[in-house]
Design an enzyme around this catalytic site. Structure first.
Site, PDB file in Angstrom:
ATOM      1  N   HIS A 134      -0.688 -45.594 -44.817  1.00  0.00           N
ATOM      2  CA  HIS A 134      -0.112 -44.171 -45.047  1.00  0.00           C
ATOM      3  C   HIS A 134      -0.414 -44.283 -46.581  1.00  0.00           C
ATOM      4  O   HIS A 134      -0.066 -45.300 -47.187  1.00  0.00           O
ATOM      5  CB  HIS A 134       1.124 -43.969 -44.778  1.00  0.00           C
ATOM      6  CG  HIS A 134       1.755 -42.357 -44.976  1.00  0.00           C
ATOM      7  ND1 HIS A 134       2.112 -42.274 -46.297  1.00  0.00           N
ATOM      8  CD2 HIS A 134       1.934 -41.633 -44.168  1.00  0.00           C
ATOM      9  CE1 HIS A 134       2.571 -40.976 -46.305  1.00  0.00           C
ATOM     10  NE2 HIS A 134       2.490 -40.565 -45.009  1.00  0.00           N
ATOM     11  N   ASP A 211       6.158 -51.480 -44.069  1.00  0.00           N
ATOM     12  CA  ASP A 211       6.314 -49.947 -44.146  1.00  0.00           C
ATOM     13  C   ASP A 211       6.711 -49.634 -42.527  1.00  0.00           C
ATOM     14  O   ASP A 211       6.196 -49.707 -41.579  1.00  0.00           O
ATOM     15  CB  ASP A 211       5.044 -49.332 -44.235  1.00  0.00           C
ATOM     16  CG  ASP A 211       4.988 -47.768 -44.135  1.00  0.00           C
ATOM     17  OD1 ASP A 211       6.228 -47.489 -43.580  1.00  0.00           O
ATOM     18  OD2 ASP A 211       4.357 -47.084 -44.486  1.00  0.00           O
ATOM     19  N   GLN A 214       7.379 -45.795 -39.084  1.00  0.00           N
ATOM     20  CA  GLN A 214       6.993 -45.362 -37.716  1.00  0.00           C
ATOM     21  C   GLN A 214       7.504 -46.338 -36.719  1.00  0.00           C
ATOM     22  O   GLN A 214       7.334 -46.203 -35.428  1.00  0.00           O
ATOM     23  CB  GLN A 214       5.433 -45.259 -37.558  1.00  0.00           C
ATOM     24  CG  GLN A 214       4.903 -43.912 -38.387  1.00  0.00           C
ATOM     25  CD  GLN A 214       5.434 -42.606 -37.998  1.00  0.00           C
ATOM     26  OE1 GLN A 214       5.940 -42.361 -37.057  1.00  0.00           O
ATOM     27  NE2 GLN A 214       5.201 -41.733 -38.988  1.00  0.00           N
ATOM     28  N   LYS A 237      12.977 -39.374 -40.202  1.00  0.00           N
ATOM     29  CA  LYS A 237      12.088 -39.658 -38.970  1.00  0.00           C
ATOM     30  C   LYS A 237      12.721 -40.271 -37.775  1.00  0.00           C
ATOM     31  O   LYS A 237      12.393 -40.460 -36.662  1.00  0.00           O
ATOM     32  CB  LYS A 237      10.741 -40.312 -39.419  1.00  0.00           C
ATOM     33  CG  LYS A 237       9.801 -39.961 -40.098  1.00  0.00           C
ATOM     34  CD  LYS A 237       8.639 -40.969 -40.425  1.00  0.00           C
ATOM     35  CE  LYS A 237       7.896 -40.487 -41.840  1.00  0.00           C
ATOM     36  NZ  LYS A 237       7.033 -39.426 -41.475  1.00  0.00           N
ATOM     37  N   CYS A 377      -2.091 -38.026 -44.051  1.00  0.00           N
ATOM     38  CA  CYS A 377      -1.861 -38.911 -44.974  1.00  0.00           C
ATOM     39  C   CYS A 377      -2.372 -40.271 -44.917  1.00  0.00           C
ATOM     40  O   CYS A 377      -1.890 -41.421 -45.373  1.00  0.00           O
ATOM     41  CB  CYS A 377      -0.611 -38.763 -45.664  1.00  0.00           C
ATOM     42  SG  CYS A 377       0.437 -37.387 -46.209  1.00  0.00           S
TER      43      CYS A 377
HETATM   44  N1  PLP Z   1       4.551 -44.721 -43.965  1.00  0.00           N
HETATM   45  C1  PLP Z   1       4.250 -43.921 -42.914  1.00  0.00           C
HETATM   46  C2  PLP Z   1       3.567 -45.098 -42.031  1.00  0.00           C
HETATM   47  C3  PLP Z   1       4.550 -42.786 -42.508  1.00  0.00           C
HETATM   48  O1  PLP Z   1       4.376 -42.193 -41.153  1.00  0.00           O
HETATM   49  C4  PLP Z   1       5.182 -41.980 -43.648  1.00  0.00           C
HETATM   50  C5  PLP Z   1       5.235 -40.596 -43.304  1.00  0.00           C
HETATM   51  O2  PLP Z   1       4.886 -39.851 -42.331  1.00  0.00           O
HETATM   52  C6  PLP Z   1       5.451 -42.335 -44.662  1.00  0.00           C
HETATM   53  C7  PLP Z   1       5.052 -43.950 -44.947  1.00  0.00           C
HETATM   54  C8  PLP Z   1       6.190 -41.650 -45.685  1.00  0.00           C
HETATM   55  O3  PLP Z   1       7.387 -41.440 -45.357  1.00  0.00           O
HETATM   56  P1  PLP Z   1       8.107 -40.217 -46.147  1.00  0.00           P
HETATM   57  O4  PLP Z   1       7.408 -38.902 -46.091  1.00  0.00           O
HETATM   58  O5  PLP Z   1       9.322 -40.109 -45.343  1.00  0.00           O
HETATM   59  O6  PLP Z   1       8.613 -41.063 -47.709  1.00  0.00           O
END
Ligand code: PLP
Length: 421
Positions: A134, A211, A214, A237, A377
């Protein structure tokens, strides 16, 4: 499509779970379809228990924390720190002190890039990321690499959306300082073998950040079993409020870090020209935190724990096993990623003929089905796969096979609108 492995049906009453979510049980306006919510990978819905925890906090416990000597402030502090205990138990932390409240995964990763990265990364050092990351696990490291003159390398992705572990091994032979990767891809749903990747990266001497945006909401995630140094995730989430998130870090690693942001709450002493720092996690929680949101996240964790994270994962796997063959039969359908419930979280990305994903999503919306369309993203990943955008449906605890049926029939409707069937 490859045959799906047999999957035992798990007793999980998604219809009863759904009844706990006010937004999903609202009566639709006359003539409007009821809502099928398939965008939980972006942000989940909130159960009444979480909404009530927020309401109760503001009605009965609202006061700034830690510094107050009066009872209301102590009550507020107690609830905030209790939420930290819940987070710690949920991810198997050795101590609640390893859990820093932040706003989201993005802030958690930026915290590591600033505090750990500025201290440990020097010119010429290698940082290993992945092509499936992401943007929030790409851009902070790009900023750091630019500042320090460090090098970035990215583990490549196979055509079916998995990390190429041979490529990882080749990069590890170059002894990177950091390996950071997604446990689950938000675009493709790929479930990476995070413990194995971490084991290899640690053997090569790297610090490891996972990370978990998800994964933590969708499957049992235990930092001891994962073996990483940092785990970042977002409360919004996982049934929690917007503005709640967590950075878990190994105590010894966090203890050795300088602050990320300066201000109130993160200090031990302040003089006019210098200061000393509070212990972790306060060192990383400058200013007044999002107290109610942290407490709401605690309520979300209690809700998920009562369902059981093994059951949550099994439910999503069953839904995926139900959805994949039905989606594959739709004319024009191209499913992306592993297309395998064993190696995939409850995220399905696809394209439908040459209908633009935004048009697909708009037609689905007219049928009451909320999905996401775009690059999610993950622009480098989509470019790597030769795509600009996909349509993405993502499942969570409140989704049922009936939701999948509505998705499938709305996709047939999209094909009819575009004259494809
Ligand atoms: N990393 C992953 C794999 C994500 O799916 C997301 C959000 O969709 C993020 C990071 C960023 O999350 P946040 O927008 O809550 O900071």
């Amino acid at each position: 499509m490859t045959p799906q492995p047999a999957i035992a049906t798990t007793p999980f009453d998604a219809a009863a779970v759904r009844a706990d979510f006010p937004i999903l049980t609202q009566e639709p306006a006359p003539g409007e379809p009821s809502l099928v919510f398939l965008d939980s990978a972006a942000s989940s819905q909130k159960p009444a228990a979480v909404i009530e925890a927020l309401d109760d906090y503001y009605r009965a416990a609202n006061a700034n924390i830690h510094r107050g000597v009066y009872r209301l402030s102590e009550l507020s502090t107690g609830r905030y720190e209790q939420a930290r205990h819940l987070v710690a138990d949920f991810v198997g932390a050795a101590s609640p002190r390893e859990c820093v409240f932040v706003r989201n995964t993005t802030e958690a990763i930026n915290l590591v890039a600033h505090a750990w990265g500025r201290k440990h990364i020097a010119a010429g050092d290698l940082i290993v990321l992945t092509v499936m990351d992401h943007h929030s696990n790409l851009v902070p490291w790009q900023l750091l690499a630019e500042e320090k003159g460090a090098e970035l390398a990215h583990v490549t992705v196979t055509p079916d959306g998995r990390l190429d572990l041979d490529h990882l091994d080749a990069l590890l032979r170059r002894e990177p300082k950091l390996v950071a990767f997604p446990h689950v891809s938000n675009s493709l749903g790929t479930l990476n073998d995070a413990a194995e990747i971490t084991r290899r990266a640690k053997a090569a001497g790297a610090t490891v950040l996972i990370d978990g945006a998800q994964s933590v909401p969708h499957l049992p995630a235990d930092v001891q079993a994962l073996g990483c140094d940092f785990l970042a995730f977002s409360g919004h989430k996982m049934l929690g409020p917007m503005g709640s998130g967590v950075l878990w870090g190994k105590k010894a690693v966090l203890d050795a870090l300088p602050p990320f942001m300066g201000g109130g709450s993160m200090i031990r002493t302040v003089e006019l020209t210098r200061s000393t720092w509070a212990d972790v996690p306060a060192r990383f929680e400058a200013g007044t935190p999002a107290v109610a949101d942290a407490i709401g996240l605690g309520a979300a964790i209690e809700y998920l724990s009562a369902l059981g994270m093994d059951a949550v994962r099994a439910h999503e796997r069953d839904l995926l096993a139900y959805a994949l063959p039905r989606l594959a039969e739709i004319p024009g359908m191209t499913l992306l990623g592993p297309s395998d419930p064993v190696h995939q979280s409850g995220v399905v990305s696809f394209t439908l003929g040459d209908i633009h994903p935004h048009d697909v999503a708009a037609i689905l919306d007219a049928e009451g089905v909320a999905v996401r369309a775009g690059h999610h993203c993950t622009q480098p990943l989509l470019r790597h796969l030769g795509l600009v955008a996909t349509t993405r449906a993502s499942f969570y605890v409140y989704n049922t096979e009936a939701d999948v049926d509505r998705l499938v029939s709305a996709l047939h409707a999209a094909n009819r609108v575009f004259g494809l069937t």
